[in-house]
Every structure is written in C-alpha cells, then in structure tokens.
Design an enzyme around this catalytic site. Structure first.
Site, PDB file in Angstrom:
ATOM      1  N   ASN A  34       0.832  -1.212   0.000  1.00 49.26           N
ATOM      2  CA  ASN A  34       0.000   0.000   0.000  1.00 49.26           C
ATOM      3  C   ASN A  34       0.865   1.261   0.000  1.00 49.26           C
ATOM      4  O   ASN A  34       0.347   2.370   0.017  1.00 49.26           O
ATOM      5  CB  ASN A  34      -0.993   0.011   1.169  1.00 49.26           C
ATOM      6  CG  ASN A  34      -0.307   0.121   2.516  1.00 49.26           C
ATOM      7  OD1 ASN A  34       0.916   0.217   2.606  1.00 49.26           O
ATOM      8  ND2 ASN A  34      -1.094   0.110   3.579  1.00 49.26           N
ATOM      9  N   SER A  36       2.436   2.708   2.169  1.00 50.96           N
ATOM     10  CA  SER A  36       2.177   3.638   3.273  1.00 50.96           C
ATOM     11  C   SER A  36       3.454   3.969   4.021  1.00 50.96           C
ATOM     12  O   SER A  36       3.556   4.979   4.678  1.00 50.96           O
ATOM     13  CB  SER A  36       1.153   3.036   4.242  1.00 50.96           C
ATOM     14  OG  SER A  36       1.740   1.949   4.939  1.00 50.96           O
ATOM     15  N   PHE A  82       4.649  -9.496   4.664  1.00 50.02           N
ATOM     16  CA  PHE A  82       5.486  -8.444   5.274  1.00 50.02           C
ATOM     17  C   PHE A  82       4.710  -7.157   5.506  1.00 50.02           C
ATOM     18  O   PHE A  82       5.313  -6.169   5.934  1.00 50.02           O
ATOM     19  CB  PHE A  82       6.645  -8.081   4.324  1.00 50.02           C
ATOM     20  CG  PHE A  82       7.628  -9.189   4.096  1.00 50.02           C
ATOM     21  CD1 PHE A  82       8.462  -9.608   5.110  1.00 50.02           C
ATOM     22  CD2 PHE A  82       7.730  -9.805   2.859  1.00 50.02           C
ATOM     23  CE1 PHE A  82       9.387 -10.624   4.902  1.00 50.02           C
ATOM     24  CE2 PHE A  82       8.649 -10.820   2.639  1.00 50.02           C
ATOM     25  CZ  PHE A  82       9.472 -11.228   3.667  1.00 50.02           C
ATOM     26  N   SER A 126       9.378 -12.397  14.763  1.00 52.61           N
ATOM     27  CA  SER A 126      10.521 -11.669  15.313  1.00 52.61           C
ATOM     28  C   SER A 126      10.997 -12.304  16.604  1.00 52.61           C
ATOM     29  O   SER A 126      10.201 -12.876  17.370  1.00 52.61           O
ATOM     30  CB  SER A 126      10.087 -10.232  15.580  1.00 52.61           C
ATOM     31  OG  SER A 126      11.003  -9.568  16.418  1.00 52.61           O
ATOM     32  N   ALA A 127      12.274 -12.126  16.887  1.00 52.68           N
ATOM     33  CA  ALA A 127      12.834 -12.585  18.159  1.00 52.68           C
ATOM     34  C   ALA A 127      12.218 -11.850  19.335  1.00 52.68           C
ATOM     35  O   ALA A 127      12.394 -12.266  20.482  1.00 52.68           O
ATOM     36  CB  ALA A 127      14.343 -12.369  18.154  1.00 52.68           C
ATOM     37  N   TYR A 151       3.398  -3.829  19.195  1.00 53.57           N
ATOM     38  CA  TYR A 151       4.083  -4.397  18.028  1.00 53.57           C
ATOM     39  C   TYR A 151       4.450  -5.855  18.293  1.00 53.57           C
ATOM     40  O   TYR A 151       4.141  -6.755  17.502  1.00 53.57           O
ATOM     41  CB  TYR A 151       5.349  -3.567  17.705  1.00 53.57           C
ATOM     42  CG  TYR A 151       6.383  -4.339  16.925  1.00 53.57           C
ATOM     43  CD1 TYR A 151       6.246  -4.544  15.561  1.00 53.57           C
ATOM     44  CD2 TYR A 151       7.489  -4.906  17.571  1.00 53.57           C
ATOM     45  CE1 TYR A 151       7.183  -5.272  14.854  1.00 53.57           C
ATOM     46  CE2 TYR A 151       8.432  -5.635  16.871  1.00 53.57           C
ATOM     47  CZ  TYR A 151       8.277  -5.818  15.514  1.00 53.57           C
ATOM     48  OH  TYR A 151       9.201  -6.566  14.832  1.00 53.57           O
ATOM     49  N   LYS A 155       3.050  -9.697  16.693  1.00 50.99           N
ATOM     50  CA  LYS A 155       3.853 -10.818  16.174  1.00 50.99           C
ATOM     51  C   LYS A 155       3.381 -12.125  16.812  1.00 50.99           C
ATOM     52  O   LYS A 155       3.228 -13.149  16.138  1.00 50.99           O
ATOM     53  CB  LYS A 155       5.344 -10.593  16.452  1.00 50.99           C
ATOM     54  CG  LYS A 155       5.954  -9.451  15.668  1.00 50.99           C
ATOM     55  CD  LYS A 155       5.966  -9.737  14.165  1.00 50.99           C
ATOM     56  CE  LYS A 155       6.470  -8.587  13.329  1.00 50.99           C
ATOM     57  NZ  LYS A 155       6.199  -8.705  11.901  1.00 50.99           N
ATOM     58  N   ASN A 201      16.085   2.110  14.669  1.00 50.88           N
ATOM     59  CA  ASN A 201      17.026   0.987  14.709  1.00 50.88           C
ATOM     60  C   ASN A 201      18.469   1.473  14.590  1.00 50.88           C
ATOM     61  O   ASN A 201      18.752   2.534  14.051  1.00 50.88           O
ATOM     62  CB  ASN A 201      16.697  -0.027  13.605  1.00 50.88           C
ATOM     63  CG  ASN A 201      15.334  -0.666  13.814  1.00 50.88           C
ATOM     64  OD1 ASN A 201      14.476  -0.582  12.951  1.00 50.88           O
ATOM     65  ND2 ASN A 201      15.127  -1.276  14.962  1.00 50.88           N
ATOM     66  N   ARG A 233      23.361  -8.273  20.636  1.00 49.07           N
ATOM     67  CA  ARG A 233      22.334  -8.634  19.651  1.00 49.07           C
ATOM     68  C   ARG A 233      22.927  -9.598  18.619  1.00 49.07           C
ATOM     69  O   ARG A 233      24.142  -9.723  18.489  1.00 49.07           O
ATOM     70  CB  ARG A 233      21.823  -7.386  18.910  1.00 49.07           C
ATOM     71  CG  ARG A 233      21.012  -6.424  19.759  1.00 49.07           C
ATOM     72  CD  ARG A 233      19.667  -7.005  20.156  1.00 49.07           C
ATOM     73  NE  ARG A 233      18.864  -6.046  20.897  1.00 49.07           N
ATOM     74  CZ  ARG A 233      18.948  -5.879  22.221  1.00 49.07           C
ATOM     75  NH1 ARG A 233      19.804  -6.583  22.934  1.00 49.07           N
ATOM     76  NH2 ARG A 233      18.174  -5.013  22.820  1.00 49.07           N
ATOM     77  N   ARG A 297      17.757   2.677  26.985  1.00 49.52           N
ATOM     78  CA  ARG A 297      16.456   2.929  26.348  1.00 49.52           C
ATOM     79  C   ARG A 297      15.444   1.997  26.973  1.00 49.52           C
ATOM     80  O   ARG A 297      15.701   0.789  27.079  1.00 49.52           O
ATOM     81  CB  ARG A 297      16.586   2.678  24.835  1.00 49.52           C
ATOM     82  CG  ARG A 297      15.340   2.964  24.040  1.00 49.52           C
ATOM     83  CD  ARG A 297      15.582   2.835  22.545  1.00 49.52           C
ATOM     84  NE  ARG A 297      15.764   1.445  22.117  1.00 49.52           N
ATOM     85  CZ  ARG A 297      15.926   1.069  20.844  1.00 49.52           C
ATOM     86  NH1 ARG A 297      15.938   1.980  19.884  1.00 49.52           N
ATOM     87  NH2 ARG A 297      16.085  -0.199  20.535  1.00 49.52           N
TER      88      ARG A 297
HETATM   89  C1  UD1 Z   1      13.826  -4.018  17.583  1.00 49.54           C
HETATM   90  C2  UD1 Z   1      12.627  -4.821  17.938  1.00 49.54           C
HETATM   91  C3  UD1 Z   1      12.618  -6.082  17.122  1.00 49.54           C
HETATM   92  C4  UD1 Z   1      12.703  -5.756  15.644  1.00 49.54           C
HETATM   93  C5  UD1 Z   1      13.966  -4.948  15.410  1.00 49.54           C
HETATM   94  C6  UD1 Z   1      14.122  -4.560  13.960  1.00 49.54           C
HETATM   95  C7  UD1 Z   1      11.712  -5.222  20.207  1.00 49.54           C
HETATM   96  C8  UD1 Z   1      12.012  -5.326  21.648  1.00 49.54           C
HETATM   97  N1  UD1 Z   1      12.714  -5.070  19.368  1.00 49.54           N
HETATM   98  O1  UD1 Z   1      14.985  -4.760  18.063  1.00 49.54           O
HETATM   99  O2  UD1 Z   1      11.454  -6.811  17.356  1.00 49.54           O
HETATM  100  O3  UD1 Z   1      12.756  -6.938  14.895  1.00 49.54           O
HETATM  101  O4  UD1 Z   1      13.892  -3.768  16.209  1.00 49.54           O
HETATM  102  O5  UD1 Z   1      13.126  -3.680  13.558  1.00 49.54           O
HETATM  103  O6  UD1 Z   1      10.571  -5.283  19.835  1.00 49.54           O
HETATM  104  N2  UD1 Z   1      20.644   1.320  19.927  1.00 49.54           N
HETATM  105  C9  UD1 Z   1      21.462   2.380  20.320  1.00 49.54           C
HETATM  106  N3  UD1 Z   1      21.288   3.584  19.716  1.00 49.54           N
HETATM  107  C10 UD1 Z   1      20.350   3.812  18.741  1.00 49.54           C
HETATM  108  C11 UD1 Z   1      19.516   2.720  18.347  1.00 49.54           C
HETATM  109  C12 UD1 Z   1      19.695   1.500  18.964  1.00 49.54           C
HETATM  110  O7  UD1 Z   1      22.310   2.230  21.192  1.00 49.54           O
HETATM  111  O8  UD1 Z   1      20.235   4.940  18.249  1.00 49.54           O
HETATM  112  C13 UD1 Z   1      20.832   0.005  20.554  1.00 49.54           C
HETATM  113  C14 UD1 Z   1      19.606  -0.463  21.293  1.00 49.54           C
HETATM  114  O9  UD1 Z   1      19.611   0.018  22.617  1.00 49.54           O
HETATM  115  C15 UD1 Z   1      19.770  -1.993  21.204  1.00 49.54           C
HETATM  116  C16 UD1 Z   1      20.513  -2.206  19.887  1.00 49.54           C
HETATM  117  O10 UD1 Z   1      21.080  -0.942  19.546  1.00 49.54           O
HETATM  118  O11 UD1 Z   1      20.575  -2.428  22.262  1.00 49.54           O
HETATM  119  C17 UD1 Z   1      19.599  -2.642  18.756  1.00 49.54           C
HETATM  120  O12 UD1 Z   1      18.493  -1.756  18.689  1.00 49.54           O
HETATM  121  P1  UD1 Z   1      17.444  -1.780  17.481  1.00 49.54           P
HETATM  122  O13 UD1 Z   1      18.162  -1.710  16.184  1.00 49.54           O
HETATM  123  O14 UD1 Z   1      16.409  -0.736  17.747  1.00 49.54           O
HETATM  124  O15 UD1 Z   1      16.821  -3.239  17.556  1.00 49.54           O
HETATM  125  P2  UD1 Z   1      16.158  -4.021  18.795  1.00 49.54           P
HETATM  126  O16 UD1 Z   1      15.604  -3.081  19.800  1.00 49.54           O
HETATM  127  O17 UD1 Z   1      17.120  -5.059  19.238  1.00 49.54           O
END
Ligand code: UD1
Length: 341
Positions: A34, A36, A82, A126-127, A151, A155, A201, A233, A297
C-alpha cells in the site's frame, strides 16, 4: 511451470530483498504494497537488479476486496506476509494502528488463502516474541514471554492465528520465521532500508550519523551486565535473511514440512555488542562516527541471540555474509541515497 509467490509488503526493506532472492531462485513474484511506509525506491531497485518489471499491486491488504482481487487475478502458490508496521515506540503510543493494520491484513490474507482452497503461508515473525530470555542462545522451544509492546504482541498473535488456521483449514500450511536483528543492504546498493523520519534501529542511525544527517549517535546504556557494558544482539545480514525465505518457500512447495506449522529462528548464532558494531562500522568503512554513551532505552533487553541450528538442519540455511561486508553494504546504500538527493 514456475510457482508464484505473493509478497505483500514487497516494496519494503525485507520484502524487496526477499523478492530479489525469490526471482533469482526461479520463482515468479507478485508484489502487493500500500506504499504507506515507503516510496518506489526499493521497487525500482528490485526491477533493476532482476532486469525486468515485476507486477505491483498498490493495494491495502486491510481491504478484503483488494486481497480477493490479487488472488482472483493470479494463481498464488505461496505468500510471504510483510505488510505490517514495525516501530516499537509508535505501537505503544498508537496501539490500534498496530492491531488494526497488522492483524487485519493477515486475517484478510488467510481468508483469501482459504477461499482458494489453501495456500502455503510464510509469516515474518521476530525474536521479540522471546522477550528477555532466561538462557541463551534461544531455541524455538524457548518460552515466549508476555509482549512488552503492541508491536511485539501483534507478532505473537499472528503466529497464533497462523497456527490455528493451519489446524482448522486443510490446505493451509504455515512457517513462521523469527528474525533477530536484520541489517545491511543488497551488494548492488540498489535496495536497502529506508526509514521514515528519525530511525529507531541502530544501523540506519549509524549510517545517517556517518553521512551527516544526524549529529550524534547515542549508544543506549553502557552499564549492562555484558563484556563491554552495551547490549548484545544477533545482527543478521539482510541478504542471508532473504535467502532463508527461499529455503522456507521451497520446503513448503516441495512438501518437505514435518508438521503443517513450523517455526525457525533466523539469526547468526553469534552475539555482537552495540559498541562492537559501532567500532566495526568505523573500521570497515574508514569513517569516524560521532557517538556518545547515553542512558538505557526503555524496553531494551540486555542480550539476545539465536540458536539457528534447526534452520540449518531442516532448511539447509545458515548465515554466510561476514559482518564486515554487511556493514560495508549498509554504508554503500546510505551513500547511494545521498548521491540521488
Ligand atoms: C527491535 C525490535 C525487534 C525488531 C527490530 C528490527 C523489540 C524489543 N525489538 O529490536 O522486534 O525486529 O527492532 O526492527 O521489539 N541502539 C542504540 N542507539 C540507537 C539505536 C539503537 O544504542 O540509536 C541500541 C539499542 O539500545 C539496542 C541495539 O542498539 O541495544 C539494537 O536496537 P534496534 O536496532 O532498535 O533493535 P532491537 O531493539 O534489538
């Protein structure tokens, strides 16, 4: 005759990479989106990589009529869903947006699949369903935890919907792939992640900081009980992840499933800390990132990584691309976007 895979959400980040791998494996693909949460950049990139125009329905799968039309006009052998929203924070602020869209579109899809007498359905999970796991690495048997965001809840609910439908409706078979942290871009740099607004992310935030779109990268928390204090991660390369879908589709279409509903972890099996990822990005790409440590966070788990051995045994899939190459591809994609602007 080649088989046709419907890919709702095929113009997005994961969907576009999966479409490329499906085409290269000899499947026909019908994309529905879509639009969006994306523009046509990735769709155009996919067509450029595969060297032809692919059918694209600009359709919202929350509209059952739109789904019926796609099924009426195509013989769909398998579908990979997706078409869902994915921002954790936004889902907390606006849960109905998430429950409405992510669940309704999936129900409509399954309705259409049932109406045509069955279909092979692959769900992108998702994990996040594992929450904060008690022991590591997580296997498919590790317990699901109560979701900490709408969210994450969508899932879990979609996994349950699929498993219930498989039990109730003969002809519907399902696989859920539980992704860890998908990162990187296609080696062509023609498709990749296109976050709207400020990225949530880690990797898009890193690349946008490196290119100068963001001033500073905040590393959320350096007081976690991990070797360097930052979260751990399982960063899975997007092309590797896409290939897992081809293996899963093949398993369904070739009647190789051991049960009508199966679940697989899709990760590397190797934990990498946020700090390590940042350092690797700087080293591989020869760039200096402006980063600082910031408070934790809310909602982040300390550590999570996959036991991907079931996917290897059953799907014949494992992660192959080196993290260095993945992070080089993420940077190449960001630079490609900057050149276009
Ligand atoms: C999140 C979702 C996951 C999803 C994934 C990809 C949850 C809990 N997590 O994972 O389901 O599949 O996104 O979309 O639902 N970080 C920083 N600085 C930043 C951004 C992130 O330090 O600016 C750190 C975060 O604290 C984390 C790691 O990087 O420790 C990964 O973060 P992120 O990429 O947002 O993924 P997740 O939270 O692991």
């Amino acid at each position: 005759m080649s088989k046709t895979v419907l890919v709702p959400g095929g113009a997005g980040y994961i969907g576009s990479h999966v479409t490329v791998e499906l085409i290269q494996a000899g499947y026909d693909v019908v994309i529905a989106d879509n639009m969006s949460n994306c523009d046509e950049t990735n769709y155009r990139g996919v067509c450029a990589i595969v060297g032809r125009e692919l059918p694209l329905y600009k359709a919202d799968f929350c509209d059952p009529e739109a789904v019926r039309k796609v099924f009426a006009e195509n013989r769909i052998d398998a579908v990979i869903h997706f078409a869902a929203f994915k921002a954790v924070g936004e889902s907390v602020e606006d849960p109905l947006k998430y429950y409405g869209n992510n669940l309704q579109s999936f129900v409509n899809l399954l309705e259409a699949a049932r109406a045509q007498g069955g279909c092979n359905v692959l769900f992108s999970s998702s994990a996040t369903v594992y929450g904060e796991p008690e022991s590591m690495p997580v296997t498919e048997q590790s317990p699901r935890q109560v979701a900490t965001s709408p969210y994450g809840n969508t899932k879990q609910i979609c996994e349950d919907i699929l498993s219930d439908c498989v039990r109730a409706y003969p002809g519907i078979r399902g696989i859920a792939l539980r992704y860890f942290n998908p990162v990187g871009a296609h080696p062509s740099a023609l498709i990749g992640e296109l976050p709207r607004g400020v990225p949530n992310n880690l990797v898009p935030f890193i690349t946008q900081t490196a290119i100068g779109k963001r001033e500073v990268l905040r590393i959320f928390g350096n007081d976690y009980p991990t070797p360097d204090g930052t979260c751990l991660r399982d960063f899975i390369d997007i092309v590797d992840l896409a290939k897992a879908h081809v293996c899963a589709v093949r398993r369904m279409l070739d009647d190789q499933m051991k049960a009508p509903y199966e679940i697989f972890n899709i990760g590397t099996g190797t934990p990498v800390s946020v700090r390590e990822l940042v350092d690797t990005f700087e080293r591989v790409n020869g760039v200096k990132l402006n980063w600082v440590y910031a408070p934790r966070r809310e909602g982040d788990v300390t550590a999570i990584w996959a036991d991907p051995s079931l996917a290897w045994r059953e799907l014949g899939w494992k992660a192959e691309r080196k993290l260095d190459d993945t992070l080089a591809s993420a940077w190449a994609w960001e630079k490609h976007l900057a050149e276009k602007e």
